[in-house]
Design an enzyme around this catalytic site. Structure first.
Site, short mmCIF file in Angstrom:
data_model
loop_
_atom_site.label_atom_id
_atom_site.label_comp_id
_atom_site.label_asym_id
_atom_site.label_seq_id
_atom_site.Cartn_x
_atom_site.Cartn_y
_atom_site.Cartn_z
N VAL A 76 -1.39 -0.88 -4.29
CA VAL A 76 -2.55 -0.01 -4.23
C VAL A 76 -2.06 1.43 -4.16
CG1 VAL A 76 -4.71 0.53 -3.06
CG2 VAL A 76 -3.81 -1.82 -3.00
N ASP A 135 -2.64 5.85 -5.48
CA ASP A 135 -3.62 6.88 -5.84
C ASP A 135 -3.03 7.96 -6.73
OD1 ASP A 135 -2.03 8.08 -3.79
OD2 ASP A 135 -3.63 9.54 -3.44
N PHE A 194 0.83 -1.20 0.00
CA PHE A 194 0.00 0.00 0.00
C PHE A 194 0.87 1.26 0.00
CE2 PHE A 194 -2.88 -3.13 1.84
CZ PHE A 194 -4.11 -2.79 1.29
N ASP A 195 0.46 2.24 -0.78
CA ASP A 195 0.93 3.60 -0.57
C ASP A 195 0.21 4.10 0.68
OD1 ASP A 195 2.02 6.21 -1.14
OD2 ASP A 195 0.04 6.76 -1.92
N MET A 196 0.65 5.22 1.25
CA MET A 196 0.02 5.69 2.47
C MET A 196 -0.87 6.92 2.25
SD MET A 196 1.73 6.73 6.18
CE MET A 196 2.32 8.34 5.63
#
Length: 229
Positions: free
Chosen positions: A173, A175, A15-17
């Protein structure tokens, strides 16, 4: 390949944060606007998208160059770092909708979970600890632990190496366009979440898996039957 087939082929979820798990992007934007505003400049929306997901240093270099500002980049980054730290310490940090449920879905189905964020270690761990989720991850890689910022693939390749997982078996994941380019360059599978409708086509050029929100991704995961058995 649909989402179910993709999930059946992976073993590590990264995951990105910021903007994926935690709602901190508005804080970054406010600080950047305050700093750039001192020079009588505004940050155009297209420039915001181009720096999103990158390190503080890379983002500041691009902003100064694009906006024709002759400020001291390193001094501005150091001030930005202090301003962010103050806000992260004193403001409420909220998880993105459905973010923690999505992490828990992957964890409950036996996947390894990692975090790869351009945010530096000190601020990243502060944010995670405020939400009580620092123990959700088997490994955390932060922006100050790599030489090159997203969209360079270094941060994702390093994470996969530490976790001893082939990049092709990783599910990222993200954005931001920079984050997606980083993961793709690392040879990983990537999905985009929390994507605005007006820039959706830009994301679709990089991945067929584009979701308006993390809740939409979670809904797709909940419909999977037997993919992880």
């Amino acid at each position: 390949m649909d989402l179910s087939e993709l999930i059946s082929k992976i073993s590590l979820v990264i995951f990105d944060m910021d903007g994926v798990l935690v709602d901190t992007e508005p804080i970054y934007l406010k600080v950047e606007k305050d700093l750039i505003g001192r020079y009588g400049k505004e940050i155009p929306s297209d420039l915001i998208e181009r720096i999103k997901g990158s390190s503080l240093l890379r983002s500041m270099k691009i902003m100064l160059s694009e906006l024709g500002i002759e400020g001291d980049c390193e001094e501005l980054v150091e001030e930005e770092r202090r301003m962010l730290r103050d806000r992260f310490e004193n403001e409420e940090i909220k998880p993105m909708p459905c973010a923690l449920d999505t992490v828990n879905w992957f964890s409950s189905h036996g996947f390894k979970i990692a975090l790869a964020t351009s945010t530096e270690w000190e601020n990243a761990t502060l944010i995670l600890s405020k939400l009580g989720i620092e123990d959700y991850f088997d490994h955390i890689t932060t922006g100050d632990q790599v030489e090159e910022s997203k969209p360079n693939p270094e941060i994702y390749l390093k994470t996969a190496k530490v976790m001893e997982v082939n990049p092709a078996s990783c599910f990222v994941v993200e954005d931001s366009l920079n984050g997606i380019k980083s993961a793709r360059s690392a040879g990983m599978n990537v999905v985009a979440v929390n994507v605005r409708r007006d820039i959706r086509d830009e994301f679709l050029k990089l991945t067929p898996f584009v979701f308006n929100s993390m809740c939409e991704l979670l809904d797709g995961l909940l419909k999977i039957r037997g993919a992880c058995e």
